[in-house]
Design a protein around this motif. Structure first.
Motif, PDB file in Angstrom:
ATOM      1  N   LEU A  59       0.828  -1.210   0.000  1.00 29.23           N
ATOM      2  CA  LEU A  59       0.000   0.000   0.000  1.00 29.23           C
ATOM      3  C   LEU A  59       0.858   1.255   0.000  1.00 29.23           C
ATOM      4  CD1 LEU A  59      -2.642  -1.117   2.671  1.00 29.23           C
ATOM      5  CD2 LEU A  59      -3.063  -0.880   0.218  1.00 29.23           C
ATOM      6  N   LEU A  60       1.892   1.254   0.817  1.00 31.13           N
ATOM      7  CA  LEU A  60       2.757   2.429   0.918  1.00 31.13           C
ATOM      8  C   LEU A  60       3.509   2.676  -0.381  1.00 31.13           C
ATOM      9  CD1 LEU A  60       4.013   4.674   2.672  1.00 31.13           C
ATOM     10  CD2 LEU A  60       5.721   3.001   3.427  1.00 31.13           C
ATOM     11  N   ARG A  61       4.068   1.637  -0.960  1.00 25.60           N
ATOM     12  CA  ARG A  61       4.817   1.810  -2.217  1.00 25.60           C
ATOM     13  C   ARG A  61       3.910   2.261  -3.349  1.00 25.60           C
ATOM     14  NH1 ARG A  61       8.304  -3.178  -3.805  1.00 25.60           N
ATOM     15  NH2 ARG A  61       6.433  -4.297  -3.152  1.00 25.60           N
ATOM     16  N   ASP A  62       2.672   1.799  -3.342  1.00 22.76           N
ATOM     17  CA  ASP A  62       1.735   2.218  -4.380  1.00 22.76           C
ATOM     18  C   ASP A  62       1.445   3.716  -4.267  1.00 22.76           C
ATOM     19  OD1 ASP A  62      -0.309   1.742  -6.496  1.00 22.76           O
ATOM     20  OD2 ASP A  62      -1.697   2.254  -4.878  1.00 22.76           O
ATOM     21  N   MET A 155      -5.358   8.163   1.908  1.00 24.21           N
ATOM     22  CA  MET A 155      -5.840   6.995   2.637  1.00 24.21           C
ATOM     23  C   MET A 155      -5.611   5.729   1.817  1.00 24.21           C
ATOM     24  SD  MET A 155      -9.634   6.296   4.202  1.00 24.21           S
ATOM     25  CE  MET A 155     -10.091   4.674   4.858  1.00 24.21           C
ATOM     26  N   PRO A 156      -4.741   4.836   2.288  1.00 21.22           N
ATOM     27  CA  PRO A 156      -4.513   3.581   1.559  1.00 21.22           C
ATOM     28  C   PRO A 156      -5.775   2.725   1.476  1.00 21.22           C
ATOM     29  CG  PRO A 156      -2.829   3.931   3.238  1.00 21.22           C
ATOM     30  CD  PRO A 156      -3.878   4.964   3.473  1.00 21.22           C
ATOM     31  N   ASN A 157      -6.556   2.694   2.547  1.00 23.37           N
ATOM     32  CA  ASN A 157      -7.828   1.960   2.638  1.00 23.37           C
ATOM     33  C   ASN A 157      -7.641   0.466   2.408  1.00 23.37           C
ATOM     34  OD1 ASN A 157     -10.451   1.178   2.882  1.00 23.37           O
ATOM     35  ND2 ASN A 157     -11.272   2.642   1.408  1.00 23.37           N
ATOM     36  N   LYS A 163      -4.417  -3.771  -3.687  1.00 25.50           N
ATOM     37  CA  LYS A 163      -3.002  -3.983  -3.379  1.00 25.50           C
ATOM     38  C   LYS A 163      -2.838  -4.862  -2.142  1.00 25.50           C
ATOM     39  CE  LYS A 163      -1.192  -1.620  -6.744  1.00 25.50           C
ATOM     40  NZ  LYS A 163      -0.343  -2.279  -7.777  1.00 25.50           N
ATOM     41  N   ASN A 164      -3.817  -4.819  -1.261  1.00 19.50           N
ATOM     42  CA  ASN A 164      -3.816  -5.690  -0.086  1.00 19.50           C
ATOM     43  C   ASN A 164      -3.818  -7.153  -0.515  1.00 19.50           C
ATOM     44  OD1 ASN A 164      -4.350  -7.022   2.341  1.00 19.50           O
ATOM     45  ND2 ASN A 164      -6.034  -5.693   2.934  1.00 19.50           N
ATOM     46  N   HIS A 168      -0.278 -10.521  -0.971  1.00 17.77           N
ATOM     47  CA  HIS A 168      -0.245 -11.938  -0.592  1.00 17.77           C
ATOM     48  C   HIS A 168      -0.164 -12.847  -1.810  1.00 17.77           C
ATOM     49  CE1 HIS A 168      -0.890 -11.006   3.618  1.00 17.77           C
ATOM     50  NE2 HIS A 168      -1.726 -10.079   3.201  1.00 17.77           N
ATOM     51  N   PHE A 169      -0.726 -12.409  -2.926  1.00 19.33           N
ATOM     52  CA  PHE A 169      -0.584 -13.161  -4.168  1.00 19.33           C
ATOM     53  C   PHE A 169       0.885 -13.209  -4.583  1.00 19.33           C
ATOM     54  CE2 PHE A 169      -0.655 -13.966  -8.708  1.00 19.33           C
ATOM     55  CZ  PHE A 169      -1.690 -14.880  -8.864  1.00 19.33           C
TER      56      PHE A 169
END
Length: 321
Positions: A59-62, A155-157, A163-164, A168-169
């Motif tokens: 999320l942060l890198r995105d 807000m990453p949300n 991306k969440n 994991h994928f």
């Protein structure tokens, strides 16, 4: 980086992946069926202490890649603790600030750790948190901040951001497939944002469509931070019921007693969400009798000592002079 010598130039090089996976540890004393080995994936071995390191980093890198951070603009995110701790520590290390909106009912340990990690806290009352662990009130309030103060917060949300799932994928699924040599037949995970079970499950299904994806949910009225049952999943846009073979409901009190069992019998200092997952896995082990299971243990016990003493009062006896 060199994963052989374990020497790194910065903390982010420790983040997990196929070449640097979190450990899988077999349960020995607590598994009643020898033909169905159970392995725990120890996500507290991530550098910031939980499975949420994976999603937080993605999320942060995105946000950084899209130019949404910097020039005084930081992050705002609703959290029951783990995502916030990971995001706060990562963001501060990269020069960003985080406002974490948290329900008052999360353990004091998590609130303190959020501040230690560098987050600014906005704690909202229980009345605004109808769902235990992480309420709709905190989510809506974070969205309000992101909208009203758009120049200050992105807000990453985690509840809606794909991306969440992708985190994991790209990491958790490939790690498990490689670590088990493709032997895995059952994946056991809890429900929260649903990024873990969806991303890991989707990857594993690309390798073997017959792998069983088992979600474990707590009973209504639970107080296990970060977890949700199906009735509370309305806030998540990531859950796909078609990917899940079984949803096992476990009395939430067992989350704490099973965590204690894991600590005292297997030497695994697992938190209550891991205890809940383990109890759900035992139900499937007894039913199917044969398989090769992996349980994703999200974090360890250290953030939950106050909750543990509430559910298991004997733990606090003899602790006073």
């Amino acid at each position: 980086m060199n994963h052989q010598t374990r020497v790194y130039e910065n903390i982010f090089e420790l983040l997990p992946g196929e070449e640097n996976p979190t450990p899988l540890v077999r349960l020995n004393k607590l598994n009643p069926v020898a033909a169905f080995p159970l392995y725990a994936k120890l996500e507290w071995m991530n550098p910031f202490g939980s499975v949420k390191d994976r999603a937080a980093w993605e999320l942060l890198r995105d946000l950084e890649a899209r130019g949404e951070l910097g020039d005084g603009r930081g992050l705002v995110e609703p959290t029951s603790g783990n995502t916030g701790i990971s995001l706060a520590a990562m963001a501060r290390a990269r020069g960003h600030h985080l406002l974490a909106v948290v329900p008052n009912k999360i353990p004091l340990e998590k609130k303190v750790l959020l501040k230690i990690a560098g987050a600014e806290l906005e704690v909202i009352s229980d009345e605004l948190c109808p769902a235990p662990g992480l309420g709709d009130g905190s989510i809506n309030l974070a969205k309000t901040h992101a909208k009203a103060s758009a120049k200050k917060y992105a807000m990453p949300n985690q509840y809606e951001n794909v991306k969440n799932v992708e985190a994991h994928f790209k990491t958790t699924g490939p790690e498990i497939w490689k670590q088990t040599g493709g032997k895995i037949t059952h994946l056991f995970a809890s429900l929260g944002t649903c990024g873990t079970v969806m991303g890991t499950g989707k990857f594993l299904r690309t390798k073997n469509p017959k792998i069983k994806i088992i979600a474990v949910q707590p009973t209504e009225g639970h107080d296990v931070p970060g977890l949700r049952n199906v009735s509370q999943l309305g806030v998540s846009k990531l859950f796909d019921a078609s990917l899940v073979d079984d949803i096992i409901e476990v009395d939430f009190h067992l989350a704490y007693t099973r965590a204690l069992d894991l600590c005292q019998n297997e030497g695994l200092l697992a938190g209550p969400s891991a205890g809940l997952i383990f109890e759900g896995a035992l139900e499937i082990v007894r039913r199917d009798q044969k398989g090769h299971g992996v349980m994703i243990f999200p974090d360890n016990i250290f953030k939950y000592t106050s909750n543990m003493t509430k559910h298991i009062p004997g733990l606090s006896s003899g602790t006073q002079p």
